[in-house]
Design an enzyme around this catalytic site. Structure first.
Site, PDB file in Angstrom:
ATOM      1  CD  GLU A  49      -2.761  -1.205   2.457  1.00  0.00           C
ATOM      2  OE1 GLU A  49      -3.666  -0.373   2.584  1.00  0.00           O
ATOM      3  OE2 GLU A  49      -2.511  -2.082   3.310  1.00  0.00           O
ATOM      4  CB  SER A 180      -5.717  -1.004   0.086  1.00  0.00           C
ATOM      5  OG  SER A 180      -5.345   0.120   0.833  1.00  0.00           O
ATOM      6  CE1 TYR A 248      -7.047   4.210  -0.845  1.00  0.00           C
ATOM      7  CE2 TYR A 248      -6.738   2.010  -1.744  1.00  0.00           C
ATOM      8  CZ  TYR A 248      -6.817   2.860  -0.665  1.00  0.00           C
ATOM      9  OH  TYR A 248      -6.684   2.364   0.602  1.00  0.00           O
ATOM     10  NE  ARG A 287     -13.107   3.294   6.885  1.00  0.00           N
ATOM     11  CZ  ARG A 287     -12.085   2.907   6.124  1.00  0.00           C
ATOM     12  NH1 ARG A 287     -11.048   3.692   5.961  1.00  0.00           N
ATOM     13  NH2 ARG A 287     -12.106   1.714   5.549  1.00  0.00           N
ATOM     14  CG  ASP A 289     -14.457  -0.886   6.443  1.00  0.00           C
ATOM     15  OD1 ASP A 289     -14.651   0.314   6.713  1.00  0.00           O
ATOM     16  OD2 ASP A 289     -13.425  -1.297   5.884  1.00  0.00           O
ATOM     17  CD  GLU A 302     -10.825  -4.397   6.455  1.00  0.00           C
ATOM     18  OE1 GLU A 302      -9.684  -3.922   6.667  1.00  0.00           O
ATOM     19  OE2 GLU A 302     -11.134  -4.981   5.402  1.00  0.00           O
ATOM     20  CG  ASN A 304      -9.328   0.093   7.884  1.00  0.00           C
ATOM     21  OD1 ASN A 304      -8.523  -0.485   7.176  1.00  0.00           O
ATOM     22  ND2 ASN A 304     -10.641  -0.007   7.707  1.00  0.00           N
ATOM     23  N   GLY A 308      -7.208   5.895   5.744  1.00  0.00           N
ATOM     24  CA  GLY A 308      -6.586   6.681   4.691  1.00  0.00           C
ATOM     25  C   GLY A 308      -6.853   8.171   4.814  1.00  0.00           C
TER      26      GLY A 308
END
Length: 339
Positions: A49, A180, A248, A287, A289, A302, A304, A308
């Site tokens: 990443e 990602s 992205y 964060r 999901d 998951e 994070n 990002g």
């Protein structure tokens, strides 16, 4: 991005309060003077990443400079930059790194040894959250719904028919410790499952997960002990699922914030994100999901620990809807690191 009223949740271990608008930006227990604070912004690294990390670094760099901080950008993949990091008399490290050797507790351990405060979670939390199979154990202990799964190492043999019998005909194959959406496949036949397992082996351990059909959402949480859940974002990918390109590429996905959900479901998701934050002992920011199924049950996928910071990233989007600008968000993260 829709902006149709702001709804956020401010949670502690004892109570939940849902409230509106700018009051959310009042968190942050220490008064920080940016002009006197030397920030080492770390971006790059050696994970898969790297390019995403560099993009996050650019976004955060501009926001930190706008906030008035003294910023020096360094690359953990560069030994000379690491020497500068140790000897640069910095006040805090701002981490815009993702993936292995960065978001997995490795860099956090280095910074602990160097005695330099850093944004985000500590060693154990970082190492646990990035390992999706391990994180599931803590989700379940916290009472959160998470899809059933099977973990495979490179040494394991697998009977794909047995896997499909246990998890269902549609499966999700993903590396256990990558982000990602790298190496993620959705399979519907035994042949596709077998091929996906082989393709994902290069990333290390694999997680084969029960597929949950529904609406993809994400919830960011700010804070250390006192937590602030930001507005829920619904993610509408332009491709079949929220893959690397959807994350992205410009126009790869649509972020709807606040998500068009009932107040009850919104609160349920925000509480679940805070439970995940606490279960994994996250600090500063996380964060999580989720997939919302047809019965309006949220399933956590998951968490994070270093979301990002690119121009298309979800955390800055949610913060803006909560009337927290990008420079204010970066300032808060540094306040939490120094708290």
């Amino acid at each position: 991005m829709q902006k149709q009223g702001v709804r956020g949740a401010h949670l502690s271990s004892d109570y939940t309060e849902v409230y509106e608008g700018g009051e959310m930006s009042s968190l942050g227990s220490k008064k920080l003077v940016p002009a006197t604070c030397k920030v080492a912004l770390l971006a790059g690294g050696t994970s898969g990443e790297r390019e995403v990390s560099l993009a996050s670094g650019k976004g955060a760099h501009d926001a930190l400079v706008e906030a008035g901080f003294q910023v020096t950008q360094l690359d953990p993949a560069d030994k000379q930059d690491l020497i500068t990091l140790i000897g640069g008399n910095f006040d805090v490290a701002f981490l815009c790194v993702h993936g292995q050797h960065a978001e997995d507790g490795t860099l956090q351990g280095f910074l602990e040894i160097a005695g330099l405060p850093y944004i985000g979670s500590g060693i154990w939390s970082s190492a646990t959250a990035i390992d999706k199979a391990k994180a599931k154990l803590f989700y379940e202990e916290a009472g959160l719904h998470t899809p059933q799964s099977i973990r495979l190492t490179n040494e394991d043999t697998v009977n794909v028919e047995e896997v499909m019998h246990q998890l269902g005909s549609t499966c999700v194959v993903k590396p256990s410790s990558e982000g990602s959406a790298l190496g993620v496949y959705i399979t519907k036949t035994a042949e596709e499952l077998s091929q996906a397992i082989k393709a994902a082996e290069s990333y290390g351990d694999i997680l084969i997960e029960q597929y949950i059909s529904g609406t993809e959402v994400t919830v960011a949480v700010l804070g250390n002990e006192e937590l602030l859940a930001l507005p829920v974002i619904e993610i509408v990918p332009q491709h079949g699922f929220y893959d690397y390109e959807s994350k992205y590429a410009p126009g790869g996905s649509q972020h709807i914030c606040p998500a068009p959900l009932s107040e009850e479901l919104t609160k349920q998701l925000q509480e679940a994100a805070c439970k995940a934050h606490k279960a994994l002992h996250c600090k500063g920011v996380s964060r999580s999901d989720f997939i919302i199924d047809a019965n309006n049950t949220p399933w956590i996928l998951e968490t994070n620990t270093l979301p990002g910071m690119t121009s298309t990233s979800l955390l800055p989007d949610a913060a803006r809807v909560a009337e927290i600008s990008f420079p204010e968000l970066c300032t808060k993260l540094i306040e939490y690191a120094l708290d």
